[in-house]
Design a protein around this motif. Structure first.
Motif, short mmCIF file in Angstrom:
data_model
loop_
_atom_site.label_atom_id
_atom_site.label_comp_id
_atom_site.label_asym_id
_atom_site.label_seq_id
_atom_site.Cartn_x
_atom_site.Cartn_y
_atom_site.Cartn_z
N UNK A 211 101.49 80.29 73.14
CA UNK A 211 100.62 79.71 73.67
C UNK A 211 99.55 80.23 73.42
N UNK A 215 96.26 81.14 69.91
CA UNK A 215 95.00 80.67 69.96
C UNK A 215 94.30 81.78 69.31
N UNK A 278 93.96 75.41 63.46
CA UNK A 278 93.70 75.63 65.58
C UNK A 278 94.30 73.98 65.80
N UNK A 282 97.71 74.25 67.24
CA UNK A 282 97.80 74.10 68.87
C UNK A 282 99.49 72.92 68.56
N UNK A 285 102.29 75.15 69.16
CA UNK A 285 102.57 75.28 70.71
C UNK A 285 103.25 74.07 71.68
N UNK B 138 84.39 76.32 68.20
CA UNK B 138 84.69 76.16 66.62
C UNK B 138 83.31 76.75 65.74
N UNK B 191 88.04 79.23 74.14
CA UNK B 191 88.93 78.23 73.68
C UNK B 191 90.61 79.32 74.25
N UNK B 192 90.47 79.92 74.44
CA UNK B 192 91.90 81.29 75.12
C UNK B 192 92.29 80.60 76.35
N UNK B 195 93.26 77.30 76.62
CA UNK B 195 94.93 76.67 77.00
C UNK B 195 95.74 77.36 77.73
N UNK B 199 98.59 75.50 80.66
CA UNK B 199 99.78 75.76 80.40
C UNK B 199 99.82 75.97 81.64
#
Lengths: 294, 307, 533
Positions: A211, A215, A278, A282, A285, B138, B191-192, B195, B199
């Motif tokens: 994941x 990214x 991106x 996603x 992932x 972005x 973004x990291x 994400x 998770x």
């Protein structure tokens, strides 16, 4: 544990084959759909640019210099009087290559090294990670100059230069996450049964660490295009007047105040491409990561 | 842990040495003669060229040059820049504080904004806030640093006249370059973080904690963030290193003294002494950053152990 | 949400800080000038440097023996009178008395001799200075305030040379005391400003020399100490930033104004744009006569006729400039207006020249061939200069229209030098600025042809003789006639293509007065400058 994962899926899904289920999950996410469509458009643009556009991307027409966007030139013209939309369209091909190939190169090599280092630990970890340290500390400009000196100036070498400089990021990330993950029960269980190491890495470790890697990789595409353009100052990469987004972005900055369109539209193109990738990332992932539910 | 640290410090020596030797060799590999570059576009007689080469010590065999250099380094003498004759150590130390302050400020901005936005987006997953946050991230990722720098300058220096566009040494000269650099990495960090948090948020012990009725905020900070931190720490460490030696564009646009700019120019001038000296610093910096990251891993994620 | 609130607090704090700092005005005090200078500094020593920026800065710190303003007219500087013998092999200077260097050393004939001998010494590695000395033989000290400078062959351009900061007298005491550090940490001259500090790539700071009282009343209307207490040269290489520094009040004077911004600044009443026709040599294309296919006269002539200079000025220089006609720009002494008729823009003529020479496009790909070889030339340029990139792009397109393929080789500085010094190029760009037409020997003299500055690799006995003759006669009419022949010969042999005679652009705040532009416009001089009102 695995039962709780399946709880949220509609009852109908249980009746489909695994691959069908994957496809359904994919299609269900609007984001991913949008991303794929946009990327497809970009790729088509790259391939069919000469057909779609009416102007010559390299012809110099001084009398049409620096026209703001209007009916005839929807993205305006640049300092040589060339139509910006045409150049953005033609530039798609090269820029997509630079962005995607260098990131793929870096990610493939980096992740492999990282997983091996994290999984085995000990001296293997030390050697690999110290080599990665060396790569990190080595100045990118020097690497690019060496590549120019040995391999020459064309665009492929830009991809190599940018790719190699980015390997450490993926290696470090992959290793870090591998360290976390390798102590999870089913990994230990797999090892206990005697499953081959390669299979463990690919099937158990990789999906669990993928994941953040996706990214970082998708973040990296824009950076790769922009870094690639920076290398053109060393003579590396596409030679003028070849259109390429990064170079258009960089050269256009001289006109940022007087003619914003020259540099803004290539920038938007990069941004939209990155967004599309991106979104697709996603989706990727979602498919690969067994723990994540949406 | 102590044994581990000692081990890593010992490993630092061959690592730095290897970088130093590689840079030295590569610098010789690329075309260009530092003497010629130094003399520039002027009428040069071959005798003049020879004199300069002699003064620069370029006529000795490679291994002699390198070993001589190493011996001097051991004595604390990093030599003088081939291009402008000034002591290398002095040049580095003049720029180090300015580079450090820019790096730390940029990192602080990107951490606060990046992590903040990332957390918000993860908690408001699949809402409009999530989408807007990710759009902003972005923009941050795909906006080149010269754009954001120039836009900041136009706004804050020319139009508003609040901040000076160039220089270093005071807070008002630090804000814009730090913002330009910080926003750049804030986007990828956001973004990291999002994400990673997504998770972790979906994992079972979170469900368990929720079902127990624990306050959401505590859940986040105790469980989620810690476990999402591994990739974030990695990236922060790497960004720190990159900012130290790679903020060239920002330093150029804001006409700031900085290690990045000096390093690039030294390489382009084939200024061997300056390049070698800066390489030692940069390599040491990266080595220590990576040691710090690895140590932090252990504290953040109890599952990680080093044998 | 906690995170959000924390974020907001931090942002608010930052905003308050910014406002508190913003309350301090950025504009400098009125006795201090900040100059945003474009070019970097290699050494502080003007006798050694190759950089024009050092010339500008050190013009404030040193005094030349004579001042030249306008070009060709000489006024007393550190020399009050001079005599040149008939064949220009001996220059006798009477020096000004009562002048001291910034370190207290008295200025006298010894200092002049020391300066010139040092420049001529190869160990000093002087570049500009030594070429300006020409066929220097020796300097003889007659008495404390009289020197005779002798040359091994006649040298007419010497007065021009000593009007530059590159031959300005330097303090022998300082050189001897500082040794290798001279020029690295400090320099000592006799000028109205002294060096205070220098940070490479960042700034040079000058402060007023309070004991200065030998200013040229004739030229500057004053002879005592300067008006400004301090001048700070901030090195700002990025054009947009330099402009922003001026517009935000951070600096009050900049050089190398981008052509794109000239019109806007001219319309702004807060600023003043100074536009000067550049002396010397404009932007041009050198053609390597030793390498095929540019070794062919026909090909070189075809290239010269194929480039539309008006279009180039429009596209690359935003309309500012005039088409180049000669190796000398139009303001130069010795410039021959007849050159504007020599190699006119005429693409049809290009095509017919090439056809006659056997270069025909047989396979319809737009590029001519002969004996199976395509008409391809290798153009080399530095890729880190947007100007060079633009010029290359434009010329490539023009040449393609007459069937010549110009292959672009952009490279970093070292890669570029390597290639062009070895003669791997067919064409490369050139730009130069001189104040005496003798500068053309840089371009055409055979002694510079082997990897030196004559990248045309052009060797012609006739040209060498003309250049030597023109440098050896002091009679201006004779010199002009000889230089006219030089320009004709260069055109007949189609050695170079002269693209643009550009303008030098400076911009300052409107309240800055009293700036003199010496060196034909290359050297802004701030001795008599001040802020009005």
């Amino acid at each position: 544990m695995t039962d709780t994962v399946r709880l949220n899926l509609p009852a109908s899904a249980a009746r489909h084959s695994p691959s069908r289920r994957l496809l359904l999950r994919f299609g269900r996410s609007l984001n991913v759909l949008v991303g794929t469509i946009v990327l497809a458009i970009m790729v088509l643009l790259a391939i069919f640019a000469p057909v779609i556009t009416t102007y010559d991307p390299v012809q110099i027409t001084p009398q049409l210099r620096l026209r703001p966007p209007d009916a005839e030139h929807i993205f305006g013209t640049d300092d040589f009087g060339r139509d910006v939309f045409t150049r953005v369209a033609y530039g798609a091909r090269l820029s997509l290559q630079v962005g995607i190939i260098s990131v793929t190169l870096a990610a493939t090599i980096g992740v492999t090294l990282g997983i091996i280092a994290g999984f085995y630990g000990g001296w293997i970890d030390s050697v690999i990670m110290r080599l990665i340290d060396v790569m990190l500390a080595f100045p990118g400009i020097l690497l690019a100059l060496v590549i120019v000196a040995i391999l020459g100036r064309d665009l492929t070498n830009v991809m190599i230069a940018v790719g190699i400089s980015s390997i450490p990021v993926y290696a470090r990330m992959a290793r870090g996450n591998t360290l976390s993950v390798k102590s999870i029960d089913y990994v230990a269980a797999a090892q206990a049964i005697g499953a081959p190491t390669g299979r463990i890495m690919a099937v158990h470790i990789l999906p669990n660490i993928i994941a953040p890697l996706i990214v970082v990789a998708t973040n990296g595409v824009a950076g790769a295009i922009i870094s690639g353009a920076a290398l053109s100052f060393l003579g590396l990469g596409a030679q003028p007047p070849t259109p390429e987004w990064g170079i258009m972005l960089s050269e256009g900055r001289l006109y940022l105040r007087q003619a914003w369109w020259v540099t803004t539209f290539p920038g938007l193109a990069i941004m939209i491409t990155v967004m599309a990738i991106n979104l697709m990332g996603d989706g990727l992932r979602d498919i690969l990561d067994p723990r994540l539910r949406l | 842990m102590t044994r581990y640290l000692i081990n890593r410090l010992l490993q630092a020596v061959p690592t730095v040495l290897l970088v130093s030797i590689l840079v030295f060799l590569m610098l010789h590999l690329i075309p260009g003669d530092p003497a010629e570059i130094f003399l520039g576009e002027r009428q040069t007689s071959p005798e003049q060229l020879e004199i300069v080469r002699e003064q620069m010590g370029l006529n000795r065999p490679l291994h002699v040059q390198y070993l001589d250099y190493l011996a001097n380094v051991m004595r604390g003498n990093l030599g003088n820049s081939l291009n402008n004759g000034r002591p290398v150590l002095g040049e580095i130390l003049t720029r180090l504080p300015h580079t450090l302050e820019l790096t730390i400020a940029a990192l602080a901005i990107s951490t606060i904004i990046g992590i903040g936005v990332g957390i918000i987006a993860a908690l408001r997953h699949n809402t409009i806030i999530d989408t807007v946050a990710m759009m902003l991230a972005l923009v941050g990722i795909s906006m080149p640093v010269y754009w954001s720098s120039l836009l900041l300058i136009v706004l804050f220096s020319i139009n508003l006249r609040w901040l000076p566009p160039i220089g270093q040494g005071s807070l008002d000269r630090l804000i814009m370059p730090a913002l330009a650099l910080g926003l750049l990495s804030a986007g990828s960090l956001a973004r990291l973080v999002r994400s990673s948090m997504l998770e972790v948020l979906s994992q079972d012990y979170i469900l368990t904690a929720r079902s127990k009725g624990l306050h959401q905020r505590r859940i986040i900070f105790r469980h989620t963030l810690r476990n999402a931190l591994i990739p974030v720490i990695t990236i922060l460490g790497l960004t720190f290193g990159q900012l130290l030696s790679g903020a060239v564009l920002t330093e150029t646009i804001f006409a700031r003294l900085g290690l990045g700019r000096m390093y690039v120019e030294a390489i382009l001038n084939k200024d061997f002494t300056l390049v070698q000296g800066t390489t030692l610093f940069v390599a040491l910096a990266y080595v220590f950053i990576n040691i710090a990251i690895d140590v932090l891993y252990v504290y953040v994620d109890p599952r990680i152990k080093y044998d | 949400m906690l995170a959000r609130r924390r974020l907001a607090t931090v942002l608010a704090l930052m905003l308050v800080l910014v406002m508190a700092l913003g309350a301090t005005p950025i504009s400098a005090q009125s006795n201090e000038l900040h100059y945003g200078i474009y070019n970097n500094v290699d050494t502080l020593d003007p006798n050694v440097t190759t950089f024009s920026s050092v010339g500008i800065i050190m013009m404030q710190v040193f005094n030349p023996l004579v001042y030249q303003d306008p070009l060709g007219t000489f006024h007393p500087g550190l020399a009050t009178a001079w005599e040149i013998n008939e064949d220009a092999t001996e220059y006798t200077f009477t020096l000004r008395e009562g002048v001291t260097f910034h370190d207290g050393t008295p200025f006298n004939a010894e200092a002049v001799k020391f300066t010139f001998d040092r420049i001529a010494d190869p160990e000093t590695v002087s570049q500009l200075g030594i070429s300006l000395l020409g066929p220097y033989q020796e300097t003889e000290v007659i008495d404390d305030y009289t020197v005779v400078v002798r040359f091994s062959s006649p040298y007419a351009p010497f007065l021009n040379s000593v009007s530059t900061p590159y031959l300005a007298p330097t303090s022998p005491t300082a050189v001897e005391t500082l040794g290798d550090d001279y020029g690295v940490t400090s320099v000592v001259g006799t000028g109205p400003f002294r060096l205070e500090s220098y940070v490479p790539n960042s700034e040079v700071v000058l402060t007023r020399y309070e004991d200065y009282n030998w200013g040229s009343e004739e030229l500057f209307g004053m002879s005592g100490p300067a008006n400004f207490e301090r001048i700070v040269f901030r090195i700002i290489q990025e054009p947009a930033t330099r402009l922003a520094a001026l517009e935000s009040g951070e600096v009050q004077f900049i050089d190398d104004v981008p052509e794109l911004d000239v019109a806007r600044l001219q319309e702004d009443p807060n600023f003043e744009v100074i536009q000067i026709e550049q002396p010397g040599h404009g932007y041009s294309l050198m053609m390597n006569v030793e390498r095929e296919p540019t070794s062919e006269l026909a090909v070189r002539r075809a290239i010269a006729h194929a480039i539309n200079k008006e279009g180039l000025i429009e596209v690359v220089f935003n309309g500012y400039g005039t088409p180049g006609c000669s190796a000398l720009t139009k303001v130069m002494f010795g410039y021959d207006p007849a050159t504007c008729d020599y190699l006119l823009y005429d693409p049809e003529l290009s095509r017919s020249i090439l056809e006659e020479a056997g270069w025909v496009d047989s396979d319809g790909d737009g590029i001519r061939e002969r004996d199976g070889q395509p008409l391809q030339i290798q153009h080399w340029y530095r890729a880190d200069s947007p100007l060079n990139v633009a010029l290359a792009t434009y010329m490539q397109a023009e040449l393609a229209q007459v069937g010549i393929e110009m292959v672009l080789n952009g490279a970093s500085q070292s890669g570029y030098f390597d290639a062009v010094r070895a003669g791997e190029h067919n064409t490369q760009g050139w730009w130069d600025t001189w104040t005496d037409p003798d500068g053309m020997r840089v371009l055409f003299h055979s002694s510079n042809a082997d990897g030196g500055t004559n990248r045309n690799r052009y060797r012609s006995e006739q040209m060498d003789e003309l250049l030597a003759a023109a440098a050896s006669t002091a009679n201006p009419d004779e010199r002009a006639e000889l230089y006219a022949q030089v320009q004709k010969l260069a055109a007949d042999d189609a050695v170079m293509v002269y693209l643009v005679d550009p303008y030098i652009f400076y911009a300052s705040v409107a309240s800055l007065d009293g700036v003199t532009y010496l060196g034909g416009g290359n050297l802004p001089y701030f001795y008599a400058a001040s802020f009005s009102g």
